[in-house]
Design a protein around this motif. Structure first.
Motif, PDB file in Angstrom:
ATOM      1  N   GLY A  72       0.823  -1.236   0.012  1.00 22.86           N
ATOM      2  CA  GLY A  72       0.042  -0.133  -0.149  1.00 22.86           C
ATOM      3  C   GLY A  72       0.899   1.225  -0.121  1.00 22.86           C
ATOM      4  O   GLY A  72       0.397   2.308  -0.562  1.00 22.86           O
ATOM      5  N   PRO A  77       0.291   5.159  -7.067  1.00 25.94           N
ATOM      6  CA  PRO A  77      -1.412   5.244  -7.001  1.00 25.94           C
ATOM      7  C   PRO A  77      -1.871   5.456  -8.237  1.00 25.94           C
ATOM      8  O   PRO A  77      -3.151   5.278  -8.491  1.00 25.94           O
ATOM      9  N   ARG A  80      -5.057   3.132  -9.814  1.00 22.25           N
ATOM     10  CA  ARG A  80      -5.475   2.237  -8.604  1.00 22.25           C
ATOM     11  C   ARG A  80      -6.791   2.779  -7.818  1.00 22.25           C
ATOM     12  O   ARG A  80      -7.085   4.093  -7.928  1.00 22.25           O
ATOM     13  N   CYS A  82      -9.144   3.983  -4.474  1.00 20.89           N
ATOM     14  CA  CYS A  82      -8.603   4.662  -3.537  1.00 20.89           C
ATOM     15  C   CYS A  82      -9.768   4.172  -2.093  1.00 20.89           C
ATOM     16  O   CYS A  82     -10.924   4.150  -2.745  1.00 20.89           O
ATOM     17  N   HIS A 105      -1.720   9.779  -2.921  1.00 17.80           N
ATOM     18  CA  HIS A 105      -2.916   9.467  -3.450  1.00 17.80           C
ATOM     19  C   HIS A 105      -3.878  10.552  -3.530  1.00 17.80           C
ATOM     20  O   HIS A 105      -4.817  10.487  -4.370  1.00 17.80           O
ATOM     21  N   ASP A 124      -4.361   3.700  -0.274  1.00 17.25           N
ATOM     22  CA  ASP A 124      -4.410   2.134  -1.023  1.00 17.25           C
ATOM     23  C   ASP A 124      -5.486   1.482  -0.099  1.00 17.25           C
ATOM     24  O   ASP A 124      -4.935   1.430   0.822  1.00 17.25           O
TER      25      ASP A 124
END
Length: 144
Positions: A72, A77, A80, A82, A105, A124
């Motif tokens: 993570g 990011p 990906r 959230c 992120h 993550d």
């Protein structure tokens, strides 16, 4: 996470000649599952074997949690999903990991969903799973 702990517990127990019944999952509304307990079908030879069997499951679950935390934190990011989490629910060290991951992120998850609580930050999903796994494993280690 707890599946890894159960597999290792059974492997170590079989090296001592101990057999377990099927695991019974202990549900938790906040964590999903708080772990598992299994009925011992054969006698444990001594206290050292009992300690080794219990410790092996905790170490395996903690290593699985730390692996998810590293995934993570270290995975970029881009592309990906959230997860939105309030860092205040974690102990201090895990809070710092959540805040550091949230900084990377933030640009990829600009607006929180309506269901996100106040103070939630984007991270993550693997980090969230690893943090909850580490927390539940630490709580399970208290009797040891």
């Amino acid at each position: 996470i707890f599946g890894a702990g159960e597999l290792i517990r059974r492997a170590v127990a079989s090296s001592y000649g101990v057999r377990f019944g099927l695991p019974l999952l202990l549900p938790s509304p906040a964590l999903g599952t708080f772990g598992a307990c299994s009925r011992v079908l054969t006698a444990v030879p001594d206290a050292a074997a009992r300690f080794d069997i219990a410790l092996s499951a905790l170490v395996a679950a903690l290593l699985a949690s730390l692996t998810l935390i590293l995934v993570g934190v270290l995975t970029p990011p881009e592309g990906r999903e959230c997860a939105w989490v309030n860092p205040g629910i974690f102990p201090n060290l895990l809070q710092q990991l959540v805040y550091s991951s949230a900084e990377s992120h933030g640009p990829f998850c600009p607006t929180p969903p309506d269901t996100a609580t106040r103070g939630a930050v984007p991270v993550d999903p693997a980090l969230v799973a690893g943090c909850f796994g580490a927390l539940a494993t630490a709580l399970n280690a208290l009797p040891l």
